[in-house]
Design an enzyme around this catalytic site. Structure first.
Site: not given
Lengths: 199, 199
Positions: A85, A89
């Site tokens: 990601h 994140k």
């Protein structure tokens, strides 16, 4: 449509219900039991969906089905999970963690801390092939199962670039909710699984 | 355990039933309706399983569940199927063809003749990475689904080298049949799904 912050989930839901505004809650976190309760006591229907990506929700439902119907199907297999990601994140993907539960029931020994998290844009771009424009927003997951003797390998991959899949799912959720409102449904909570089954 | 030839399926089953020999039929082809009928009229139970690989049968069952529960989940997606088998295998994989049916129900337009068949050992070894010792016996399948705008990709892969997975499945089938015989079950046909659910 509520895509706000975990700390706002419950107070926002109370506001929508008080003012009789049917809503789609895409925000995660907050007190989920209380959230459901708020809707049940209200005069509006709502869709509560921590993941709006219909196809991924469908794939999770397939895995849930398999884990309930064929427990230990993959006993003896080795599992690897890798998820990539955008750099910002911090936590492990909630989808990947949910999948671990299904894989455990399928006979695979694995704990969520074994999930390999990739957050380095250089690795994402050069080794994995994430397109440059999606380094700042993507979710790539691969689940790999290998038999004890190495002769059999299964792999499940879902790679999402950008947010189009969530926008599409949100529109479908809104259309579903609109139909419920038109039919006079009140005080009921629906999920993306309900939306999926209706299409 | 019958792993013979399509032309022998029905006569062999009649022989086993006449002599009250419970059997596992792993051979494909023949008159399948007649095969079932032969067992039903007999005093033995039998397992009829065109595919003995438990994990692949389980994966097919997952796809069947999804296609029945979430029709059109992947509407608008593009499907690619590639399957590689040893040079001698002339026909398209039956598993891949069965999967096309499930994908169609999930909203993907695709016909079995669009399946890409790889039978060239040079491509298998150099481009796909099939180990040299398994060029003469392997089944590698990949199903790839891509959203219309290209931002979402799903891939499902099952790569089998050699025949160990089938041997394991056959042993499980025999154990299951043994239990049925011990319980006095007669004239009933079981599938690998039944075997899967029992483990």
């Amino acid at each position: 449509m509520d895509y706000t912050h975990p700390s706002a989930v419950n107070s926002n839901a109370e506001f929508y219900c008080k003012h009789e505004l049917p809503f789609v809650m895409g925000t995660t976190g907050g007190d989920r039991a209380k959230l459901t309760e708020t809707v049940r006591k209200s005069k509006v229907p709502a869709i509560i969906a921590p993941n709006m990506a219909k196809q991924i929700v469908g794939f999770q439902a397939m895995m849930e089905y398999a884990s309930a119907t064929f427990p230990n199907l993959f006993a003896g297999y080795r599992l690897e999970i890798k998820e990539s990601h955008q750099k910002g994140k911090a936590d492990t993907s909630g989808t990947a963690k949910a999948m671990v539960g299904y894989f455990n029931k399928l006979g695979l020994e694995f704990t969520p801390d074994e999930i390999v998290m990739v957050r380095d844009p250089a690795i994402q771009k050069n080794e994995m092939g994430v397109p440059e424009e999606y380094l700042s927003g993507h979710g790539w997951h691969t689940y790999r199962l290998t038999s004890q003797d190495g002769t059999v390998q299964f792999a499940f991959t879902h790679n999402v670039n950008g947010r189009e899949i969530y926008a599409q799912g949100t529109l479908d959720a809104v259309a579903y909710l609109h139909e419920k409102v038109a039919n006079g449904v009140k005080g009921r909570v629906f999920s993306m699984i309900d939306v999926l089954k209706s299409t």
